[in-house]
Design an enzyme around this catalytic site. Structure first.
Site, PDB file in Angstrom:
ATOM      1  N   TYR A   1      49.599  33.520  32.028  1.00 29.98           N
ATOM      2  CA  TYR A   1      49.879  34.479  33.106  1.00 29.98           C
ATOM      3  C   TYR A   1      51.376  34.501  33.455  1.00 29.98           C
ATOM      4  O   TYR A   1      51.947  35.566  33.680  1.00 29.98           O
ATOM      5  CB  TYR A   1      49.043  34.143  34.342  1.00 29.98           C
ATOM      6  CG  TYR A   1      47.552  34.120  34.082  1.00 29.98           C
ATOM      7  CD1 TYR A   1      46.961  35.051  33.235  1.00 29.98           C
ATOM      8  CD2 TYR A   1      46.726  33.164  34.665  1.00 29.98           C
ATOM      9  CE1 TYR A   1      45.597  35.030  32.968  1.00 29.98           C
ATOM     10  CE2 TYR A   1      45.353  33.138  34.415  1.00 29.98           C
ATOM     11  CZ  TYR A   1      44.806  34.063  33.566  1.00 29.98           C
ATOM     12  OH  TYR A   1      43.457  34.046  33.306  1.00 29.98           O
TER      13      TYR A   1
ATOM     14  N   GLU B   1      42.871  34.811  40.249  1.00 27.39           N
ATOM     15  CA  GLU B   1      42.781  33.407  40.660  1.00 27.39           C
ATOM     16  C   GLU B   1      42.575  32.563  39.408  1.00 27.39           C
ATOM     17  O   GLU B   1      41.884  32.993  38.486  1.00 27.39           O
ATOM     18  CB  GLU B   1      41.587  33.146  41.593  1.00 27.39           C
ATOM     19  CG  GLU B   1      41.779  33.646  43.002  1.00 27.39           C
ATOM     20  CD  GLU B   1      41.169  35.025  43.193  1.00 27.39           C
ATOM     21  OE1 GLU B   1      40.377  35.441  42.327  1.00 27.39           O
ATOM     22  OE2 GLU B   1      41.510  35.683  44.192  1.00 27.39           O
TER      23      GLU B   1
HETATM   24  C1  LIG Z   1      43.258  31.008  28.695  1.00 33.64           C
HETATM   25  C2  LIG Z   1      42.805  31.553  27.336  1.00 33.64           C
HETATM   26  C3  LIG Z   1      42.122  32.913  27.570  1.00 33.64           C
HETATM   27  C4  LIG Z   1      44.056  31.762  26.446  1.00 33.64           C
HETATM   28  O1  LIG Z   1      43.637  32.370  25.254  1.00 33.64           O
HETATM   29  P1  LIG Z   1      44.308  31.984  23.838  1.00 33.64           P
HETATM   30  O2  LIG Z   1      43.872  32.991  22.854  1.00 33.64           O
HETATM   31  O3  LIG Z   1      44.045  30.565  23.512  1.00 33.64           O
HETATM   32  O4  LIG Z   1      45.854  32.127  24.199  1.00 33.64           O
HETATM   33  P2  LIG Z   1      47.011  32.687  23.253  1.00 33.64           P
HETATM   34  O5  LIG Z   1      46.925  32.070  21.906  1.00 33.64           O
HETATM   35  O6  LIG Z   1      47.027  34.152  23.347  1.00 33.64           O
HETATM   36  O7  LIG Z   1      48.294  32.081  23.987  1.00 33.64           O
HETATM   37  C5  LIG Z   1      49.085  32.889  24.824  1.00 33.64           C
HETATM   38  C6  LIG Z   1      49.885  32.023  25.759  1.00 33.64           C
HETATM   39  O8  LIG Z   1      49.014  31.280  26.619  1.00 33.64           O
HETATM   40  C7  LIG Z   1      49.563  29.987  26.869  1.00 33.64           C
HETATM   41  N1  LIG Z   1      48.690  28.988  26.264  1.00 33.64           N
HETATM   42  C8  LIG Z   1      47.556  29.236  25.565  1.00 33.64           C
HETATM   43  N2  LIG Z   1      46.987  28.069  25.206  1.00 33.64           N
HETATM   44  C9  LIG Z   1      47.765  27.083  25.687  1.00 33.64           C
HETATM   45  C10 LIG Z   1      47.698  25.655  25.660  1.00 33.64           C
HETATM   46  N3  LIG Z   1      46.686  25.030  25.044  1.00 33.64           N
HETATM   47  N4  LIG Z   1      48.646  24.953  26.287  1.00 33.64           N
HETATM   48  C11 LIG Z   1      49.655  25.570  26.908  1.00 33.64           C
HETATM   49  N5  LIG Z   1      49.797  26.929  26.971  1.00 33.64           N
HETATM   50  C12 LIG Z   1      48.856  27.659  26.372  1.00 33.64           C
HETATM   51  C13 LIG Z   1      50.941  29.990  26.208  1.00 33.64           C
HETATM   52  O9  LIG Z   1      51.842  30.508  27.153  1.00 33.64           O
HETATM   53  C14 LIG Z   1      50.741  30.985  25.081  1.00 33.64           C
HETATM   54  O10 LIG Z   1      51.919  31.588  24.685  1.00 33.64           O
HETATM   55  P3  LIG Z   1      52.820  30.900  23.530  1.00 33.64           P
HETATM   56  O11 LIG Z   1      51.950  30.865  22.306  1.00 33.64           O
HETATM   57  O12 LIG Z   1      53.993  31.802  23.408  1.00 33.64           O
HETATM   58  O13 LIG Z   1      53.147  29.522  24.023  1.00 33.64           O
HETATM   59  C15 LIG Z   1      41.861  30.553  26.611  1.00 33.64           C
HETATM   60  O14 LIG Z   1      42.471  29.290  26.579  1.00 33.64           O
HETATM   61  C16 LIG Z   1      40.483  30.430  27.237  1.00 33.64           C
HETATM   62  O15 LIG Z   1      39.560  31.181  26.912  1.00 33.64           O
HETATM   63  N6  LIG Z   1      40.313  29.432  28.140  1.00 33.64           N
HETATM   64  C17 LIG Z   1      39.004  29.206  28.776  1.00 33.64           C
HETATM   65  C18 LIG Z   1      38.680  30.294  29.778  1.00 33.64           C
HETATM   66  C19 LIG Z   1      39.748  30.346  30.855  1.00 33.64           C
HETATM   67  O16 LIG Z   1      40.242  29.327  31.311  1.00 33.64           O
HETATM   68  N7  LIG Z   1      40.088  31.587  31.257  1.00 33.64           N
HETATM   69  C20 LIG Z   1      41.059  31.803  32.305  1.00 33.64           C
HETATM   70  C21 LIG Z   1      40.368  31.874  33.606  1.00 33.64           C
HETATM   71  S1  LIG Z   1      41.503  32.159  34.944  1.00 33.64           S
END
Ligand SMILES: CC(C)(COP(=O)(O)OP(=O)(O)OC[C@H]1O[C@@H](n2cnc3c(N)ncnc32)[C@H](O)[C@@H]1OP(=O)(O)O)[C@@H](O)C(=O)NCCC(=O)NCCS
Length: 210
Positions: free
Chosen positions: A156, A144
């Site tokens: 995702y 979710e």
């Molecule tokens: C969601 C989260 C885990 C992603 O981690 P991250 O290390 O920043 O993500 P990555 O650098 O590995 O990015 C992977 C992909 O995620 C997506 N993404 C990550 N950050 C993004 C942003 N700011 N805007 C749009 N897409 C994004 C993109 O698809 C990206 O792939 P791409 O680089 O080819 O475009 C991080 O933003 C986070 O910790 N968020 C807060 C906690 C949370 O919301 N967890 C999810 C709960 S369901």
């Protein structure tokens, strides 16, 4: 910087909670983490660590092969073998976990330290969780996510999760709806091949950054 995936250990919990408190409004208790980590039958929790040290020689492959061997652990080991450094020199920069329910895996949590986002660490963690789901025998993976959390949704979607409905007012802090997402079966040649290609791109990106 080099990034490593390791199983979450009980001593990691305070560091995980520090990232959690910057990422979510309804944190888990330390006891909840402990219970999850100890439930090795149906839970898998990992941490991502960062290290400035270059890779050390990789040890031999583990003796006991898992039921369905995923490829991430070996690839991470080959590309980013764990250096012989104290954990204080390899700080935790992210974490994630899943449960197995019957033959589906449910991603329960994933987060990256705010200052470390956008570097591929979230993708590395998700990739590791997909591998664990596969090793546990899961057929599909679900989760979710807040309907407003478009960055997580994009992550995702990239890994084959598709929207499959909503849970109304699922989040108790602000009454926000949850988007339910599901992968297709993860053991098909199509999904495995897509995953391999995504990992190839991710590891190229991480190696370039390192
Ligand atoms: C969601 C989260 C885990 C992603 O981690 P991250 O290390 O920043 O993500 P990555 O650098 O590995 O990015 C992977 C992909 O995620 C997506 N993404 C990550 N950050 C993004 C942003 N700011 N805007 C749009 N897409 C994004 C993109 O698809 C990206 O792939 P791409 O680089 O080819 O475009 C991080 O933003 C986070 O910790 N968020 C807060 C906690 C949370 O919301 N967890 C999810 C709960 S369901």
């Amino acid at each position: 910087m080099y990034y490593f995936i390791e199983p979450m250990a009980e001593e990691d919990i305070p560091h995980v909670q520090a990232i959690e408190s910057q990422s979510f409004t309804t944190p888990w208790s330390a006891n909840t983490y402990r219970r999850e980590i100890r439930n090795t039958q149906s839970c898998r929790y990992v941490v991502a660590r960062a290290s400035a040290a270059p890779p050390a020689p990789s040890p031999a492959a583990p003796a006991a092969a898992p039921r369905r061997a995923g490829i991430l652990s070996q690839l991470v080991e080959v590309l980013f073998p764990q250096p012989e450094l104290p954990t204080s020199a390899r700080p935790i920069v992210g974490y994630g976990g899943l449960w197995l329910t019957v033959d589906d895996a449910h991603i329960t949590t994933i987060a990256v330290e705010p200052a470390q986002r956008g570097k591929g660490i979230g993708e590395l963690i998700l990739s590791a969780l997909i591998d664990h789901a596969y090793e546990l025998g899961a057929r599909q993976i679900t989760l979710e996510v807040r309907v407003s959390n478009t960055s997580a949704q994009r992550l995702y979607l990239k890994y084959g999760f598709q929207p499959a409905g909503t849970r109304t007012r699922y989040y108790t802090d602000n009454g926000e709806d949850a988007l339910i997402m599901w992968t297709d079966p993860i053991d098909t040649p199509v999904y495995r091949s897509r995953l391999s290609e995504l990992r190839r791109q991710l590891f190229a990106r991480l190696q370039q950054q390192a």
